[in-house]
Design a protein around this motif. Structure first.
Motif, PDB file in Angstrom:
ATOM      1  N   LEU A 104      20.523  16.443 -25.100  1.00 50.05           N
ATOM      2  CA  LEU A 104      21.910  16.321 -24.654  1.00 50.05           C
ATOM      3  C   LEU A 104      22.069  15.001 -23.904  1.00 50.05           C
ATOM      4  CD1 LEU A 104      24.364  18.227 -24.924  1.00 50.05           C
ATOM      5  CD2 LEU A 104      23.887  19.025 -22.608  1.00 50.05           C
ATOM      6  N   PHE A 105      23.157  14.321 -24.190  1.00 46.77           N
ATOM      7  CA  PHE A 105      23.453  13.055 -23.513  1.00 46.77           C
ATOM      8  C   PHE A 105      24.771  13.208 -22.777  1.00 46.77           C
ATOM      9  CE2 PHE A 105      24.301   8.606 -22.942  1.00 46.77           C
ATOM     10  CZ  PHE A 105      23.041   8.061 -22.832  1.00 46.77           C
ATOM     11  N   ASP A 106      24.854  12.628 -21.599  1.00 46.08           N
ATOM     12  CA  ASP A 106      26.077  12.721 -20.789  1.00 46.08           C
ATOM     13  C   ASP A 106      26.493  14.182 -20.582  1.00 46.08           C
ATOM     14  OD1 ASP A 106      26.196   9.992 -20.639  1.00 46.08           O
ATOM     15  OD2 ASP A 106      27.771   9.747 -22.143  1.00 46.08           O
ATOM     16  N   HIS A 119      22.493  -5.800 -21.102  1.00 47.22           N
ATOM     17  CA  HIS A 119      23.599  -5.793 -22.069  1.00 47.22           C
ATOM     18  C   HIS A 119      24.675  -4.794 -21.681  1.00 47.22           C
ATOM     19  CE1 HIS A 119      20.416  -7.331 -25.001  1.00 47.22           C
ATOM     20  NE2 HIS A 119      21.345  -8.255 -24.999  1.00 47.22           N
ATOM     21  N   HIS A 120      24.282  -3.782 -20.914  1.00 48.16           N
ATOM     22  CA  HIS A 120      25.151  -2.618 -20.704  1.00 48.16           C
ATOM     23  C   HIS A 120      24.699  -1.964 -19.401  1.00 48.16           C
ATOM     24  CE1 HIS A 120      27.288   1.044 -21.477  1.00 48.16           C
ATOM     25  NE2 HIS A 120      26.442   1.623 -22.300  1.00 48.16           N
ATOM     26  N   ALA A 121      25.676  -1.537 -18.601  1.00 49.25           N
ATOM     27  CA  ALA A 121      25.342  -1.001 -17.269  1.00 49.25           C
ATOM     28  C   ALA A 121      25.044   0.499 -17.276  1.00 49.25           C
ATOM     29  CB  ALA A 121      26.482  -1.290 -16.294  1.00 49.25           C
ATOM     30  N   GLU A 122      25.173   1.172 -18.428  1.00 47.52           N
ATOM     31  CA  GLU A 122      24.889   2.615 -18.413  1.00 47.52           C
ATOM     32  C   GLU A 122      23.398   2.831 -18.146  1.00 47.52           C
ATOM     33  OE1 GLU A 122      26.432   4.905 -21.730  1.00 47.52           O
ATOM     34  OE2 GLU A 122      26.372   6.731 -20.513  1.00 47.52           O
ATOM     35  N   GLN A 123      23.128   3.901 -17.421  1.00 41.55           N
ATOM     36  CA  GLN A 123      21.808   4.057 -16.825  1.00 41.55           C
ATOM     37  C   GLN A 123      20.664   4.215 -17.814  1.00 41.55           C
ATOM     38  OE1 GLN A 123      24.645   5.219 -15.765  1.00 41.55           O
ATOM     39  NE2 GLN A 123      24.760   5.327 -13.537  1.00 41.55           N
ATOM     40  N   ASP A 124      20.930   4.652 -19.043  1.00 39.14           N
ATOM     41  CA  ASP A 124      19.817   4.790 -19.991  1.00 39.14           C
ATOM     42  C   ASP A 124      19.233   3.429 -20.368  1.00 39.14           C
ATOM     43  OD1 ASP A 124      22.390   4.592 -21.214  1.00 39.14           O
ATOM     44  OD2 ASP A 124      21.536   5.095 -23.160  1.00 39.14           O
ATOM     45  N   HIS A 125      19.946   2.342 -20.054  1.00 35.52           N
ATOM     46  CA  HIS A 125      19.420   0.986 -20.303  1.00 35.52           C
ATOM     47  C   HIS A 125      19.214   0.206 -19.006  1.00 35.52           C
ATOM     48  CE1 HIS A 125      20.365   1.972 -24.372  1.00 35.52           C
ATOM     49  NE2 HIS A 125      21.620   2.190 -24.035  1.00 35.52           N
ATOM     50  N   SER A 126      20.014   0.519 -18.021  1.00 37.19           N
ATOM     51  CA  SER A 126      19.960  -0.268 -16.783  1.00 37.19           C
ATOM     52  C   SER A 126      19.181   0.446 -15.672  1.00 37.19           C
ATOM     53  CB  SER A 126      21.385  -0.526 -16.273  1.00 37.19           C
ATOM     54  OG  SER A 126      22.003   0.701 -15.915  1.00 37.19           O
ATOM     55  N   VAL A 146      31.726  -1.467 -26.535  1.00 38.61           N
ATOM     56  CA  VAL A 146      30.768  -0.719 -27.359  1.00 38.61           C
ATOM     57  C   VAL A 146      29.723  -0.098 -26.419  1.00 38.61           C
ATOM     58  CG1 VAL A 146      31.028  -1.916 -29.543  1.00 38.61           C
ATOM     59  CG2 VAL A 146      29.541  -2.893 -27.841  1.00 38.61           C
ATOM     60  N   HIS A 147      30.117   0.768 -25.647  1.00 33.77           N
ATOM     61  CA  HIS A 147      31.353   1.518 -25.568  1.00 33.77           C
ATOM     62  C   HIS A 147      31.960   1.481 -24.166  1.00 33.77           C
ATOM     63  CE1 HIS A 147      29.088   4.953 -23.571  1.00 33.77           C
ATOM     64  NE2 HIS A 147      28.156   4.097 -23.953  1.00 33.77           N
ATOM     65  N   TRP A 148      31.442   0.601 -23.313  1.00 28.54           N
ATOM     66  CA  TRP A 148      32.018   0.362 -21.992  1.00 28.54           C
ATOM     67  C   TRP A 148      32.613  -1.051 -21.998  1.00 28.54           C
ATOM     68  CZ3 TRP A 148      28.362   2.270 -17.412  1.00 28.54           C
ATOM     69  CH2 TRP A 148      28.255   3.675 -17.448  1.00 28.54           C
ATOM     70  N   CYS A 176      21.975  -3.489 -28.146  1.00 29.30           N
ATOM     71  CA  CYS A 176      22.037  -2.364 -27.204  1.00 29.30           C
ATOM     72  C   CYS A 176      22.615  -1.116 -27.893  1.00 29.30           C
ATOM     73  CB  CYS A 176      22.793  -2.747 -25.945  1.00 29.30           C
ATOM     74  SG  CYS A 176      22.419  -1.616 -24.572  1.00 29.30           S
ATOM     75  N   ASP A 177      23.664  -0.492 -27.346  1.00 25.70           N
ATOM     76  CA  ASP A 177      24.219   0.711 -27.991  1.00 25.70           C
ATOM     77  C   ASP A 177      24.833   0.403 -29.367  1.00 25.70           C
ATOM     78  OD1 ASP A 177      23.646   2.497 -25.963  1.00 25.70           O
ATOM     79  OD2 ASP A 177      25.668   2.527 -25.130  1.00 25.70           O
ATOM     80  N   PHE A 178      25.484  -0.749 -29.462  1.00 25.08           N
ATOM     81  CA  PHE A 178      26.208  -1.149 -30.666  1.00 25.08           C
ATOM     82  C   PHE A 178      25.265  -1.118 -31.878  1.00 25.08           C
ATOM     83  CE2 PHE A 178      28.524  -5.092 -32.588  1.00 25.08           C
ATOM     84  CZ  PHE A 178      29.289  -4.275 -33.407  1.00 25.08           C
ATOM     85  N   ARG A 200      26.570   9.720 -36.463  1.00 26.03           N
ATOM     86  CA  ARG A 200      26.814  10.674 -35.374  1.00 26.03           C
ATOM     87  C   ARG A 200      27.064   9.906 -34.075  1.00 26.03           C
ATOM     88  NH1 ARG A 200      24.989  15.929 -33.422  1.00 26.03           N
ATOM     89  NH2 ARG A 200      24.282  16.488 -35.500  1.00 26.03           N
ATOM     90  N   TYR A 201      26.244   8.900 -33.837  1.00 20.64           N
ATOM     91  CA  TYR A 201      26.360   8.113 -32.611  1.00 20.64           C
ATOM     92  C   TYR A 201      27.689   7.357 -32.581  1.00 20.64           C
ATOM     93  CZ  TYR A 201      24.699   5.128 -28.814  1.00 20.64           C
ATOM     94  OH  TYR A 201      24.545   4.467 -27.630  1.00 20.64           O
ATOM     95  N   TYR A 202      28.020   6.748 -33.727  1.00 19.80           N
ATOM     96  CA  TYR A 202      29.312   6.061 -33.822  1.00 19.80           C
ATOM     97  C   TYR A 202      30.455   7.051 -33.548  1.00 19.80           C
ATOM     98  CZ  TYR A 202      33.539   4.247 -35.918  1.00 19.80           C
ATOM     99  OH  TYR A 202      34.847   3.881 -36.107  1.00 19.80           O
ATOM    100  N   SER A 225      19.202  -0.781 -28.868  1.00 20.73           N
ATOM    101  CA  SER A 225      18.430  -0.170 -27.780  1.00 20.73           C
ATOM    102  C   SER A 225      18.289   1.343 -27.931  1.00 20.73           C
ATOM    103  CB  SER A 225      19.042  -0.535 -26.422  1.00 20.73           C
ATOM    104  OG  SER A 225      18.855  -1.923 -26.208  1.00 20.73           O
ATOM    105  N   HIS A 226      18.774   1.887 -29.048  1.00 21.82           N
ATOM    106  CA  HIS A 226      18.462   3.272 -29.432  1.00 21.82           C
ATOM    107  C   HIS A 226      18.090   3.256 -30.915  1.00 21.82           C
ATOM    108  CE1 HIS A 226      20.105   5.142 -25.807  1.00 21.82           C
ATOM    109  NE2 HIS A 226      21.265   4.547 -25.995  1.00 21.82           N
ATOM    110  N   GLY A 227      17.000   3.936 -31.248  1.00 23.60           N
ATOM    111  CA  GLY A 227      16.629   4.078 -32.652  1.00 23.60           C
ATOM    112  C   GLY A 227      15.862   2.878 -33.173  1.00 23.60           C
TER     113      GLY A 227
HETATM  114 FE1  FEO Z   1      26.021   3.624 -23.360  1.00 25.10          FE
HETATM  115 FE2  FEO Z   1      22.860   3.975 -24.509  1.00 25.10          FE
HETATM  116  O1  FEO Z   1      24.221   3.931 -23.238  1.00 25.10           O
END
Ligand code: FEO
Length: 392
Positions: free
Chosen positions: A22-24, A76-83, A143-145, A162-164, A188-190, A219-221
């Motif tokens: 589960l994410f978020d 690239h992105h401030a969401e915590q799974d990368h930052s 993408v997406h923040w 990153c997420d994109f 699914r991610y898109y 940064s995923h997959g």
């Molecule tokens: Fe928007 Fe992989 O975090």
């Protein structure tokens, strides 16, 4: 897992999260995910691109034990799974500077309490030389923040996104080897994350096209060593033309709404329309989101509970509204016991869907002959409208 070499001076780092489901606290991850970081070593300086989710910080920090120096940490992105591991990395490398967009800087300070003086902002198109390698920063917002960016390593033709363009897949494959599996995960991610922003994603894609790209490293997959695979898929997903397909999310308490749904599914299939039927009591909401990427019409199967829609249907309608798919038509079918305002209530939940509302079909109690005739009329109307608009 240890760091893995991609090119001379370019390494995959990061962690594979096989068990995350589960994410978020919202998005199902049936295939797990990975948090990819990348190390780029130039002849003079070294950069780390992104970090990993804080739950897996120890894996990245262990990979960095053999890296004596990091001069720049590209966020690239401030969401915590990368930052989320940036604080540990900049503590270890006391002279390292974090690189972000201006918006990214603000968010890293807000979300992670990273000292502002440790962060350098970069403009769209700005480059940073590491000696014999240079990083070009391309602002790719939403993408997406709002703060997101992409980096192009021109000497090796690698685009770090990153997420994109990413996919939630846990795998030992460094590069995509099972395209069908990654296609579904990326779609699914898109659907769950990117779809509301497809207009700006189209602009972002124009910005990255024209560069020579041998590898797309999200940064995923896994990494795409056939970039056209994911770029072509995205071109279809972000286009505004849907397919000749109908999505029917529904729930049924005593079988009447299910009977209506199953009748309509058959009637649409007879008319050459592809239908995706989802019983919301058991469905994976991510599968529903995937079908919303291409569908032209949504038919919401909603029994009435206390005059309004069943709460599970209300949740699905709210979610569909939030994802803002390219749907063109919508309607409601369902059974009620003695009175209903289900049409008004459901319509009020989907104000952001720019759809034409087709005549709903509601029946008191179980469906009778006239109700089935109305469902046939609805199937005719949907098939004709799809044909008129050239949806195939
Ligand atoms: Fe928007 Fe992989 O975090």
């Amino acid at each position: 897992m240890k760091a893995r070499k991609i090119r001379d001076g370019v390494y995959w780092m990061g962690a594979v999260d096989w068990d995350r489901r589960l994410f978020d606290s919202l998005i199902p991850l049936p295939d797990g995910t990975s948090y990819n970081a990348y190390l780029v070593q130039g002849s003079e300086e070294t950069a780390l691109l992104d970090t990993v989710d804080p739950a897996m910080s120890d894996i990245l920090m262990s990979q960095l034990e053999s890296v004596p120096q990091i001069d720049y940490l590209v966020a690239h992105h401030a969401e915590q799974d990368h930052s989320g591991t940036i604080p540990l990395v900049i503590e270890k490398y006391a002279n390292a500077k974090v690189i972000a967009t201006p918006k990214g800087k603000e968010m890293l300070v807000d979300h992670l309490r990273i000292p502002a003086e440790r962060i350098i902002t970069v403009d769209d198109g700005e480059t940073l030389s590491l000696g014999d390698k240079a990083l070009e920063f391309i602002h790719t917002p939403w993408v997406h923040w709002p703060e997101t960016m992409t980096t192009y390593l021109r000497e090796d033709n690698i685009l770090f996104t990153c997420d994109f363009l990413g996919s939630h897949v846990a795998t030992t494959d460094l590069y995509v080897r099972d395209e069908a599996r990654v296609y579904e995960a990326a779609k699914r991610y898109y659907a769950e994350i990117m779809m509301p922003f497809r207009k700006i994603i189209r602009k972002n894609m124009e910005k990255i096209e024209g560069r020579e790209i041998d590898l797309i490293a999200p940064s995923h997959g896994p990494i795409y060593d056939r970039p056209s695979f994911i770029l072509d898929a995205y071109r279809g997903w972000v286009s505004e033309k849907p397919k000749n397909a109908v999505v029917i999310p529904y729930i049924s308490m005593h079988g009447s709404t299910r009977e209506m749904v199953e009748y309509l599914v058959g009637a649409l299939a007879e008319r050459g329309v592809t239908v995706y039927q989802f019983d919301l009591a058991v469905t994976d909401i991510g599968k529903l989101a995937i079908t919303l990427v291409d569908a032209a019409t949504i038919v919401i199967g909603a029994p009435t509970v206390n005059v309004g829609p069943h709460p599970v249907v209300a949740y699905a309608a709210y979610l569909a509204n939030a994802l803002r798919p390219k749907l063109k038509f919508a309607t409601i079918i369902g059974s009620y016991g003695w009175n209903t305002k289900v049409v008004e209530r459901v319509a009020g939940l989907i104000p952001d869907l720019k759809v034409e509302i087709l005549d709903p079909v509601l029946c008191k109690g179980g469906p009778r002959e006239a109700d089935f005739e109305a469902l046939d009329d609805l199937a005719d109307s949907i098939a004709e409208k799809h044909q008129e608009h050239g949806f195939s």
